[in-house]
Scaffold this motif. Structure first.
Motif, short mmCIF file in Angstrom:
data_model
loop_
_atom_site.label_atom_id
_atom_site.label_comp_id
_atom_site.label_asym_id
_atom_site.label_seq_id
_atom_site.Cartn_x
_atom_site.Cartn_y
_atom_site.Cartn_z
N MET A 1 0.92 -1.17 -0.01
CA MET A 1 0.01 -0.03 -0.24
C MET A 1 0.96 1.23 0.00
O MET A 1 1.71 1.36 0.81
CB MET A 1 -0.90 0.05 1.11
N ILE A 2 0.81 2.09 -0.81
CA ILE A 2 1.25 3.48 -1.10
C ILE A 2 0.29 4.74 -1.32
O ILE A 2 -0.60 4.42 -2.03
CB ILE A 2 2.57 3.63 -1.78
N ILE A 3 0.65 5.86 -0.85
CA ILE A 3 -0.01 7.15 -1.41
C ILE A 3 0.80 7.47 -2.55
O ILE A 3 1.92 7.83 -2.28
CB ILE A 3 0.00 8.04 -0.36
N GLU A 4 0.29 7.58 -3.61
CA GLU A 4 1.09 8.21 -4.83
C GLU A 4 1.08 9.79 -5.01
O GLU A 4 2.09 10.24 -5.41
CB GLU A 4 0.33 7.46 -5.93
N SER A 5 -0.16 10.28 -4.64
CA SER A 5 -0.30 11.79 -4.63
C SER A 5 -1.31 12.30 -3.65
O SER A 5 -2.31 11.57 -3.52
CB SER A 5 -0.36 12.23 -5.97
N LEU A 6 -1.42 13.45 -3.47
CA LEU A 6 -2.22 14.30 -2.67
C LEU A 6 -2.47 15.58 -3.23
O LEU A 6 -1.64 16.49 -3.58
CB LEU A 6 -1.86 14.43 -1.48
N ASP A 7 -3.78 15.98 -3.33
CA ASP A 7 -4.10 17.44 -4.00
C ASP A 7 -4.97 18.09 -2.85
O ASP A 7 -5.99 17.41 -2.23
CB ASP A 7 -5.11 17.37 -5.29
N PHE A 8 -4.77 19.39 -2.78
CA PHE A 8 -5.80 20.07 -1.62
C PHE A 8 -6.18 21.34 -2.54
O PHE A 8 -5.53 21.93 -3.50
CB PHE A 8 -4.75 20.81 -0.48
N LYS A 9 -7.42 21.77 -2.19
CA LYS A 9 -7.88 23.08 -2.62
C LYS A 9 -8.35 23.55 -1.49
O LYS A 9 -9.52 23.24 -1.02
CB LYS A 9 -8.91 23.04 -3.93
N ASP A 10 -8.25 24.83 -1.08
CA ASP A 10 -8.56 25.57 0.10
C ASP A 10 -8.72 24.81 1.40
O ASP A 10 -9.53 24.83 2.18
CB ASP A 10 -10.10 26.02 -0.22
N PHE A 11 -7.97 23.88 1.52
CA PHE A 11 -7.54 23.00 2.76
C PHE A 11 -6.69 23.91 3.76
O PHE A 11 -5.40 23.95 3.29
CB PHE A 11 -7.30 21.64 2.35
N ARG A 12 -7.01 23.93 5.06
CA ARG A 12 -6.12 24.64 5.73
C ARG A 12 -5.51 25.78 5.18
O ARG A 12 -6.26 26.80 4.75
CB ARG A 12 -5.08 23.90 6.39
N ASN A 13 -4.06 26.01 5.28
CA ASN A 13 -3.56 27.21 4.71
C ASN A 13 -2.97 26.97 3.29
O ASN A 13 -2.25 27.90 2.74
CB ASN A 13 -2.40 27.79 5.63
N TYR A 14 -3.74 26.04 2.54
CA TYR A 14 -3.26 25.70 1.40
C TYR A 14 -4.53 26.12 0.19
O TYR A 14 -5.37 25.60 0.31
CB TYR A 14 -2.87 24.35 0.94
N ALA A 15 -4.06 27.39 -0.46
CA ALA A 15 -4.94 27.32 -1.52
C ALA A 15 -5.20 26.55 -2.61
O ALA A 15 -6.37 26.05 -3.06
CB ALA A 15 -4.76 28.81 -2.03
N SER A 16 -4.01 26.09 -2.90
CA SER A 16 -4.01 24.90 -3.93
C SER A 16 -2.75 23.91 -3.59
O SER A 16 -1.63 24.74 -3.51
CB SER A 16 -4.07 25.26 -5.28
N LEU A 17 -2.58 22.73 -3.62
CA LEU A 17 -1.17 22.13 -3.42
C LEU A 17 -1.46 20.48 -4.49
O LEU A 17 -2.39 20.04 -4.30
CB LEU A 17 -1.28 21.82 -1.87
N HIS A 18 -0.38 20.48 -5.00
CA HIS A 18 -0.18 19.00 -5.53
C HIS A 18 1.13 18.33 -5.09
O HIS A 18 2.38 18.99 -5.03
CB HIS A 18 -0.20 19.18 -6.91
N LEU A 19 1.06 17.11 -4.61
CA LEU A 19 2.51 16.58 -4.16
C LEU A 19 2.46 14.87 -4.71
O LEU A 19 1.35 14.44 -4.59
CB LEU A 19 2.46 16.56 -2.43
N ASP A 20 3.48 14.87 -5.33
CA ASP A 20 3.82 13.43 -5.58
C ASP A 20 4.86 12.80 -4.64
O ASP A 20 5.76 13.31 -4.47
CB ASP A 20 4.43 13.39 -7.01
N PHE A 21 4.50 11.67 -4.02
CA PHE A 21 4.99 10.88 -2.96
C PHE A 21 5.96 9.84 -3.38
O PHE A 21 5.66 9.22 -4.51
CB PHE A 21 4.42 10.37 -1.84
N ASP A 22 7.20 9.72 -2.77
CA ASP A 22 8.10 8.49 -3.06
C ASP A 22 7.46 7.22 -2.25
O ASP A 22 7.04 7.46 -1.19
CB ASP A 22 9.34 8.75 -2.57
N PRO A 23 7.54 5.95 -2.78
CA PRO A 23 7.09 5.05 -1.83
C PRO A 23 8.04 4.66 -0.48
O PRO A 23 7.42 3.92 0.25
CB PRO A 23 7.52 3.76 -2.90
N GLY A 24 9.14 5.49 -0.45
CA GLY A 24 9.86 5.33 0.69
C GLY A 24 9.65 6.24 1.71
O GLY A 24 8.60 6.28 2.10
N THR A 25 10.91 7.10 2.02
CA THR A 25 10.64 8.13 3.27
C THR A 25 10.53 9.42 2.65
O THR A 25 11.62 9.71 1.71
CB THR A 25 11.98 8.06 3.90
#
Length: 368
Positions: free
Chosen positions: A1-25
């Motif tokens: 199980m891994i998380i590949e990416s995460l997107d926010f719009k108007d969540f907390r202090n993020y107007a917009s955010l896109h993150l791609d994660f590594d399967p490791g650390t």
């Protein structure tokens, strides 16, 4: 199980955010109050429907906005998946899995298993019983759909019964309806008690070796389940407590008052343990939580470490980091060199500042 990416719009202090994660650390570093913990909170929310900080929906919507959107792309057993969450002020949230809206929160549990470790968790031994019940509930809800159903129904019945106890003082004739709620409370409460007892038994089967490793074999840590009432005594407790419950207008018996005890070599850690012993016991508990998820799901959970390494000494850091191999991990910290060993491998780093998270590169392992 891994998380590949995460997107926010108007969540907390993020107007917009896109993150791609590594399967490791993956490490998020930056000054305090810049939004590092918000990233882990968003992951926890998508995985469990709850904030690990106990935040309400309206508190997680960016100031000035009316709603927030989160999207988490996952991969489980090689199969891609997507979780969408829509938070709205004054309205119920919307959740969709793979584009299909879900009707019950319980449908979300188990899709992504996360273990969250924050500085507050180090106080789980000395804190109040509610923190220990929250720990048990969070884990069992991810692992056992039957427990989710029992807990939801128990809380619903408990709320209705407490409301009835308030109304009985004004309308005594309502007392005749109490039996119907009592039978449901006993039914669902007994299921919760059985599940919690088995969970603590399973934890004890793992915990001993972990704690012995952390203490060099000097201590033997044992958990004890401390139910407020046993299954076969629950109905009788409700009858015996009725007059006092009518006076206090609340239910005085049941698993909503359960606790867990911690003892080392027969000594009660909550009352007599040193701060160091309590923190080590809490660390052992979190490591056991990771292992129990691995055994039950045949997969590793996602680890979310929220600024916790700075709270641990070098020996405890080493034991915790040793568990990370083969597990996707997201770590927040204020600085990289303050507490992470040069031998510790980081796969992806993000610098977090003022509602932005920018890829900062990769830290190579040193030559052996």
């Amino acid at each position: 199980m891994i998380i590949e990416s995460l997107d926010f719009k108007d969540f907390r202090n993020y107007a917009s955010l896109h993150l791609d994660f590594d399967p490791g650390t993956n490490v998020f570093f930056g000054d305090n109050a810049q939004g590092k913990t918000n990233i882990l909170e968003g992951i926890c929310l998508c995985a469990t429907s709850r904030s690990h900080r106990g935040s309400r929906d309206r508190e997680m919507i960016r100031f000035g906005a009316e709603e927030a959107h989160l999207r988490m792309m996952i991969r489980k057993g090689g199969v891609p998946g997507r979780i969408d969450m829509h938070l709205r002020k004054g309205k119920s949230r919307g959740i969709a899995v793979n584009g299909v809206p879900i009707r019950k929160i319980s449908e979300l549990f188990g899709l992504v298993n996360v273990v969250v470790f924050s500085p507050e968790d180090l106080g789980i031994v000395k804190n109040g019983p509610a923190d220990r019940r929250r720990f048990v509930n969070m884990e069992l809800c991810q692992l056992d759909p039957v427990y989710v159903h029992s807990l939801i129904q128990y809380n619903r019945v408990l709320q209705q019964r407490n409301q009835l106890l308030k109304e009985i003082s004004f309308s005594p004739e309502l007392l005749d309806t109490l039996d119907a709620w009592d039978s449901q409370l006993v039914r669902f409460g007994s299921a919760i008690i059985r599940s919690r007892r088995e969970f603590v038994r399973e934890l004890n089967g793992i915990l001993g070796d972990i704690h012995a490793g952390l203490t060099g074999g000097r201590e033997n840590l044992v958990l004890s389940y401390e139910p407020d009432t046993e299954e076969d005594e629950f109905a009788g407790c409700l009858v015996r407590n009725l007059e006092e419950e009518k006076r206090q207008r609340t239910t005085l018996s049941g698993p909503h008052r359960d606790d867990i005890g911690f003892s080392v070599d027969g000594i009660n850690l909550r009352r007599f343990g040193s701060q160091g012993q309590q923190r080590t016991a809490a660390l052992s508990l979190k490591l056991a939580e990771i292992e129990i998820v691995r055994r039950k799901t045949k997969d590793s959970p996602i680890l979310l470490l929220d600024d916790v390494l700075s709270e641990l000494d070098a020996g405890r850091q080493e034991n915790l980091l040793g568990i990370l191999r083969g597990t996707q991990t997201l770590i927040t910290c204020t600085g990289l060199d303050d507490f992470i060993s040069h031998a510790f491998h980081i796969d992806r780093m993000f610098r977090v500042a003022a509602g932005t998270a920018v890829l900062a590169g990769k830290k190579e392992e040193p030559d052996r």
